[in-house]
Design an enzyme around this catalytic site. Sequence first.
Site, PDB file in Angstrom:
ATOM      1  N   TYR A   1      11.274  -8.527  -2.469  1.00 33.03           N
ATOM      2  CA  TYR A   1       9.939  -8.069  -2.097  1.00 33.03           C
ATOM      3  C   TYR A   1       8.839  -8.905  -2.730  1.00 33.03           C
ATOM      4  O   TYR A   1       7.804  -9.152  -2.105  1.00 33.03           O
ATOM      5  CB  TYR A   1       9.776  -6.560  -2.353  1.00 33.03           C
ATOM      6  CG  TYR A   1       9.399  -6.144  -3.756  1.00 33.03           C
ATOM      7  CD1 TYR A   1       8.070  -6.000  -4.123  1.00 33.03           C
ATOM      8  CD2 TYR A   1      10.369  -5.874  -4.706  1.00 33.03           C
ATOM      9  CE1 TYR A   1       7.716  -5.603  -5.400  1.00 33.03           C
ATOM     10  CE2 TYR A   1      10.024  -5.473  -5.979  1.00 33.03           C
ATOM     11  CZ  TYR A   1       8.695  -5.344  -6.330  1.00 33.03           C
ATOM     12  OH  TYR A   1       8.349  -4.961  -7.595  1.00 33.03           O
TER      13      TYR A   1
ATOM     14  N   LYS B   1      -1.525  -8.173  -7.588  1.00 31.56           N
ATOM     15  CA  LYS B   1      -0.901  -8.433  -6.288  1.00 31.56           C
ATOM     16  C   LYS B   1      -1.647  -7.701  -5.176  1.00 31.56           C
ATOM     17  O   LYS B   1      -1.971  -8.271  -4.150  1.00 31.56           O
ATOM     18  CB  LYS B   1       0.563  -7.981  -6.381  1.00 31.56           C
ATOM     19  CG  LYS B   1       1.434  -8.212  -5.208  1.00 31.56           C
ATOM     20  CD  LYS B   1       1.542  -7.070  -4.267  1.00 31.56           C
ATOM     21  CE  LYS B   1       1.966  -5.756  -4.811  1.00 31.56           C
ATOM     22  NZ  LYS B   1       3.384  -5.583  -5.034  1.00 31.56           N
TER      23      LYS B   1
ATOM     24  N   CYS C   1       1.739  -5.147  -9.794  1.00 34.20           N
ATOM     25  CA  CYS C   1       1.161  -4.326  -8.729  1.00 34.20           C
ATOM     26  C   CYS C   1      -0.336  -4.562  -8.520  1.00 34.20           C
ATOM     27  O   CYS C   1      -0.791  -4.747  -7.388  1.00 34.20           O
ATOM     28  CB  CYS C   1       1.340  -2.836  -9.030  1.00 34.20           C
ATOM     29  SG  CYS C   1       2.721  -2.396 -10.072  1.00 34.20           S
TER      30      CYS C   1
ATOM     31  N   CYS D   1       2.712  -4.278 -14.525  1.00 32.64           N
ATOM     32  CA  CYS D   1       2.020  -3.711 -13.365  1.00 32.64           C
ATOM     33  C   CYS D   1       0.535  -4.064 -13.383  1.00 32.64           C
ATOM     34  O   CYS D   1      -0.010  -4.566 -12.409  1.00 32.64           O
ATOM     35  CB  CYS D   1       2.209  -2.196 -13.357  1.00 32.64           C
ATOM     36  SG  CYS D   1       1.370  -1.400 -11.995  1.00 32.64           S
TER      37      CYS D   1
ATOM     38  N   GLU E   1       1.262   9.043  14.017  1.00 34.97           N
ATOM     39  CA  GLU E   1       1.615  10.157  14.913  1.00 34.97           C
ATOM     40  C   GLU E   1       2.944   9.893  15.619  1.00 34.97           C
ATOM     41  O   GLU E   1       3.639  10.817  16.033  1.00 34.97           O
ATOM     42  CB  GLU E   1       0.507  10.426  15.933  1.00 34.97           C
ATOM     43  CG  GLU E   1       0.334   9.354  16.989  1.00 34.97           C
ATOM     44  CD  GLU E   1      -0.736   9.686  18.030  1.00 34.97           C
ATOM     45  OE1 GLU E   1      -0.759  10.817  18.531  1.00 34.97           O
ATOM     46  OE2 GLU E   1      -1.568   8.801  18.323  1.00 34.97           O
TER      47      GLU E   1
END
Length: 463
Positions: free
Chosen positions: A181, A51, A48, A43, A444
Amino acid sequence: MSSKEVDLFVIGAGSGGVRAARLAAQRGAKVAVAETGALGGTCVNLGCIPKKLYSYAAHYGEAFEEARGYGWPVQRPAFDWETLKSKRAREITRLNGVYENVLRGAGATLLRGRARLLSPHDLGVEVEGERQRWHARHILVATGSHPLMPDVPGAELAVSSNEMFDLPRFPRRLVVVGAGYIACEMASIFHGLGAEVTQLVRGTQLLRGFDDDVARFLAQEMGKKGVQQRFGTRVRCLERDGDALRVTLHDGHRLHADTVLYATGRGANTAGLGLQDAGVRLGDAGEIVVDARYRSSVHHIHAVGDVTGRLQLTPVALAEAAVLVDALFGEGTRGLAYDNIPTAVFTHPSVGTVGWTEAQAGERFDRLRIYLSEFKPLRHALSGVDERTLLKLVVDDASDRVVGLHMVGAEAGETVQGFAVAMNAGATKAQFDATVGIHPTVAEEFVTLREVAREVQRGHRPK
Ligand SMILES: Cc1cc2nc3c(=O)[nH]c(=O)nc-3n(C[C@H](O)[C@H](O)[C@H](O)COP(=O)(O)OP(=O)(O)OC[C@H]3O[C@@H](n4cnc5c(N)ncnc54)[C@H](O)[C@@H]3O)c2cc1C
């Protein structure tokens, strides 16, 4: 107890390992952690964090384009790859230090070397040329995973995600193989930084396992931005062609690239650890098989994170580590439900999702109501950018509970994180409807969706 005996020996100081070591040491356990690479694991060093930093960098490129529509007559300046690489490296070195301090501060012993099991309770670690032997009451394997490379001629010319953050030269032409992904994120990010990107996908859609509407919409939006996608295609071979790489596809078509990235899956880091000799059962893909409390087939050997081949996400590894430490050294009351784990894909635009996809929900509930909204967000009213947003709710008709929430659009991860709390609390569509929106925002729309786009009966798979 001699200094080489511990209550818990952790193999791997990545997301799961560091969390487990720290929590166990804070509960008074004697803990040693072995790490062969950089502290923080995938990570922090290769996943993560770099990236996301590169994704921010790519967004600046888009922001220059968008700014013109808002009255800033700026031209897109040249992007400096060396600056980004060196600043990323500096930040990650800082984080490595933070992880070291976390471990040492908690009182865990940190061993910089590769560990392996010598017997069910004994471990060997080679630290700076010295062989150390450790005896542990409990062992945690948190060794993570590695990218799988393909078995095609010339595969050695390709790189994995591990190399992408530090490529010696910025790839003007990038071919990304894969639809998961990591492949989608790399395609988006490098396109945003200025590369010409072609993504090669074996199947017919991106992001297998994600909601079909999300996958279709993301492909469309990435395509509009300029990522060239080829579906139903496979690489026959890679060859060198001067300074470039030649990619030959199964249909004989050829592409040229400066870099070819393979992002076609990851495998558990279980080789060479002595696990099978110790009696630890591995699954078909080499992953460690664990029970609900992360115990392997050997009662005092445990595993969390990517090495168990479950959900390969940092927060999951962290949560699993906390459950394990609670089971070993605490009250044993913690658990982890895998149903409503939110996740994001940092493509451009990004994806955020929590709960079931429409297809998964269709197998679990008799009747679903699907709410969908696809629109141009206000931000792009003046930007001149043709980017659209998708919001989707999957509702179990019988209970009125929102069982799936999906988004493709800017900051989808930030938006979905909040809704994940509501989903975990069992929020119903009526409660969504009773919530007042924040105007004007994209999010919203999630509380103003009134029209049922379609109703789905159990077992019906959307086309
Ligand atoms: C490109 C990419 C992007 C990602 N993006 C995200 C994201 O945005 N969000 C998200 O949640 N997750 C993301 N992930 C996944 C995430 O990084 C992993 O799920 C997470 O790091 C798993 O943690 P872990 O503790 O299981 O393993 P790791 O963090 O990989 O740690 C394992 C550690 O064990 C060490 N080790 C292995 N064998 C030995 C040994 N024998 N002795 C000593 N040490 C050993 C390794 O060096 C490594 O440091 C991404 C992954 C990649 C590759």
